[in-house]
Design an enzyme around this catalytic site. Structure first.
Site, PDB file in Angstrom:
ATOM      1  N   ASP A  86     -14.128  -4.301  -3.271  1.00  0.00           N
ATOM      2  CA  ASP A  86     -14.098  -4.272  -1.807  1.00  0.00           C
ATOM      3  C   ASP A  86     -15.500  -4.622  -1.341  1.00  0.00           C
ATOM      4  OD1 ASP A  86     -11.505  -3.409  -2.007  1.00  0.00           O
ATOM      5  OD2 ASP A  86     -11.938  -1.308  -1.559  1.00  0.00           O
ATOM      6  N   ASP A 143       0.864  -1.170   0.000  1.00  0.00           N
ATOM      7  CA  ASP A 143       0.000   0.000   0.000  1.00  0.00           C
ATOM      8  C   ASP A 143       0.901   1.220   0.000  1.00  0.00           C
ATOM      9  OD1 ASP A 143      -2.028  -1.781   0.143  1.00  0.00           O
ATOM     10  OD2 ASP A 143      -2.652  -1.298   2.177  1.00  0.00           O
TER      11      ASP A 143
END
Lengths: 213, 252
Positions: free
Chosen positions: B130, B11
């Protein structure tokens, strides 16, 4: 010795160029690597690489849209017989015809067509994506040092079905044999991505850089 | 035989590696290029960068990270976060990425997936989903890093995206992400069995057994994890050994 990677708006050219530079360095080869979208640059090229990601028709159109590129490519590869490497869709473009989304003529160097992969086992996912084992069919200088079972990185939904079995240099098993490498004379094409296949890929690239067909 | 892929994820925010716990509480810990080189040397099958801020001003930082990574790592690289247009995808590919992952923009404008697939080929278009459980055996798609509900059913959405031309689904359980409690297996399995394209399981890996579960029980084609690799809890080689010991084909 100069190697030219053809830029026609398709692909991960930067990483491909870096892989060629790295392979040359690691194997002590004197090779300059240039990425170019200028057809005139092919006149001075000792070796030509045609990368490609995406759809067959889009890549063919992209190549045709570069002024003089297909003519220059033909001149360098067919007339002057410079070593040529096609990668992924760049390899598929070597075929007579592609049938992805629509039917489009290829460069016609390897008799055959590019068709959707249809694995016998319906549970197999498409695209064929990831590391799979090469099956070498024919020894070839560009595949020197690569062995059955070596892993290469594949990502594709279509495959080149060559008309002549002798043009198939390597296969990969994915619900049946799929063409992994084709070649004849001064031409070779690989369905997998040598620039993404770590040490195995760098070895193939180095072999190509020293290949004298 | 095609191998199950182990994919470390980094990330990235403003060019630096971070890892969130439930998408908050970011802990800064490193240079993404250095980290990518470590994973490359350890035999990771692919790398994924997720640009979690993706503000327009900092976009060039990401391209630079991608460029520098592609110069040193000769393995597939997927980049996601802030991918909004065909032009964004082309810029990432030119910087050296191999695949672009689309999340929010696919929900905002589903046609983007088809346009991108036609332009670049399905194989470099990843649709990131997601998902959060809303009731038993039902999951909803969220966007904006899990902050915004969409009302979309995750299974139907995955099928729709596959039909639109996605080459792969990156599936993250918002309930599990950052918890180290393992993948949401029923979710993973429902999506993996529901589409013909590969599914990457993501969100919640805390133990090597979780990776095995994702493949064996969740039917994922690949497993993605960030923290366990990033903080050195496990090495990539250990992850592969665990999968192999469970009878799952991996590249060693």
């Amino acid at each position: 010795m100069s190697t030219v990677l053809i830029d026609y708006g398709s692909g991960n050219l930067r990483s491909a160029a870096k892989a060629f530079e790295r392979a040359a360095r690691e194997h002590g080869l004197d090779a300059s690597v240039a990425v170019t979208g200028d057809a005139r640059a092919l006149a001075a090229a000792d070796r030509v690489v045609l990368p490609g990601v995406g759809a067959f028709a889009d890549c063919k159109r992209g190549l045709a849209a570069v002024p003089g590129m297909i003519e220059a490519l033909t001149e360098a590869v067919v007339v002057r017989r410079r070593p040529f490497l096609g990668i992924c869709v760049g390899m598929q473009l070597m075929a007579t015809v592609g049938r992805e989304f629509e039917t489009v003529d290829g460069l016609g160097w390897i008799p055959g067509e590019v068709v959707a992969i249809a694995p016998a086992d319906p549970a197999l996912k498409i695209p064929h994506m990831g590391w799979n084992e090469l099956r070498i069919r024919t020894s070839h200088p560009v595949l020197a040092g690569l062995e059955d079972g070596d892993h290469a990185y594949f990502v594709h939904s279509y495959q080149l079905k060559a008309k002549e079995p002798r043009h198939v240099l390597a296969t990969v098993d994915y619900g049946g044999a799929i063409t992994a490498a084709v070649g004849r004379d001064n031409l070779i094409g690989v369905q997998f991505h040598p620039e993404k296949s770590q040490a195995t890929g760098l070895r193939l690239i180095a072999n190509f850089l020293r290949w004298r067909p | 035989m095609l191998k199950v892929r182990v994919i470390p994820c980094l990330d990235v925010k403003d060019g630096r590696v971070v890892k969130g716990v439930n998408f908050v509480d970011l802990v800064d810990a490193g240079d993404p290029v250095e980290q990518a080189k470590v994973y490359d040397a350890e035999g990771a099958d692919e790398l994924t960068f997720l640009d979690i801020t993706a503000s327009a001003e900092n976009r060039d930082t990401l391209y630079d990270v991608v460029r520098r990574t592609a110069e040193q790592c000769f393995m597939p690289l997927t980049v996601g976060g802030g991918v909004r247009s065909v032009d964004d995808i082309r810029k990432l590919l030119l910087a050296g990425a191999d695949k672009a992952s689309i999340n929010t923009a696919a929900v905002a404008r589903p046609e983007l997936v088809g346009e991108a697939a036609e332009k670049f080929g399905s194989q470099c278009i990843v649709v990131a989903i997601d998902a959060k459980a809303v009731r038993p055996s039902q999951w909803e798609v969220f966007t904006h890093g899990g902050r915004r509900a969409t009302g979309l059913d995750a299974i139907k959405w995955a099928k729709r995206m596959a039909a639109a031309g996605a080459g792969e689904i990156l599936l993250t359980s918002m309930d599990r992400d950052g918890t180290q409690r393992g993948f949401d297996i029923p979710l993973t399995r429902a999506i993996a069995d529901g589409v013909t394209i590969p599914v990457i399981a993501s969100g919640g890996v805390g133990a090597l057994e979780h990776l095995v579960e994702g493949v064996r029980d969740g039917h994922a084609s690949a497993v993605l994890a960030a923290s366990i690799f990033h903080f050195g809890t496990f090495r990539v080689a250990q992850a592969k050994a665990a999968l192999k010991a469970a009878g799952i084909p991996v590249r060693l």
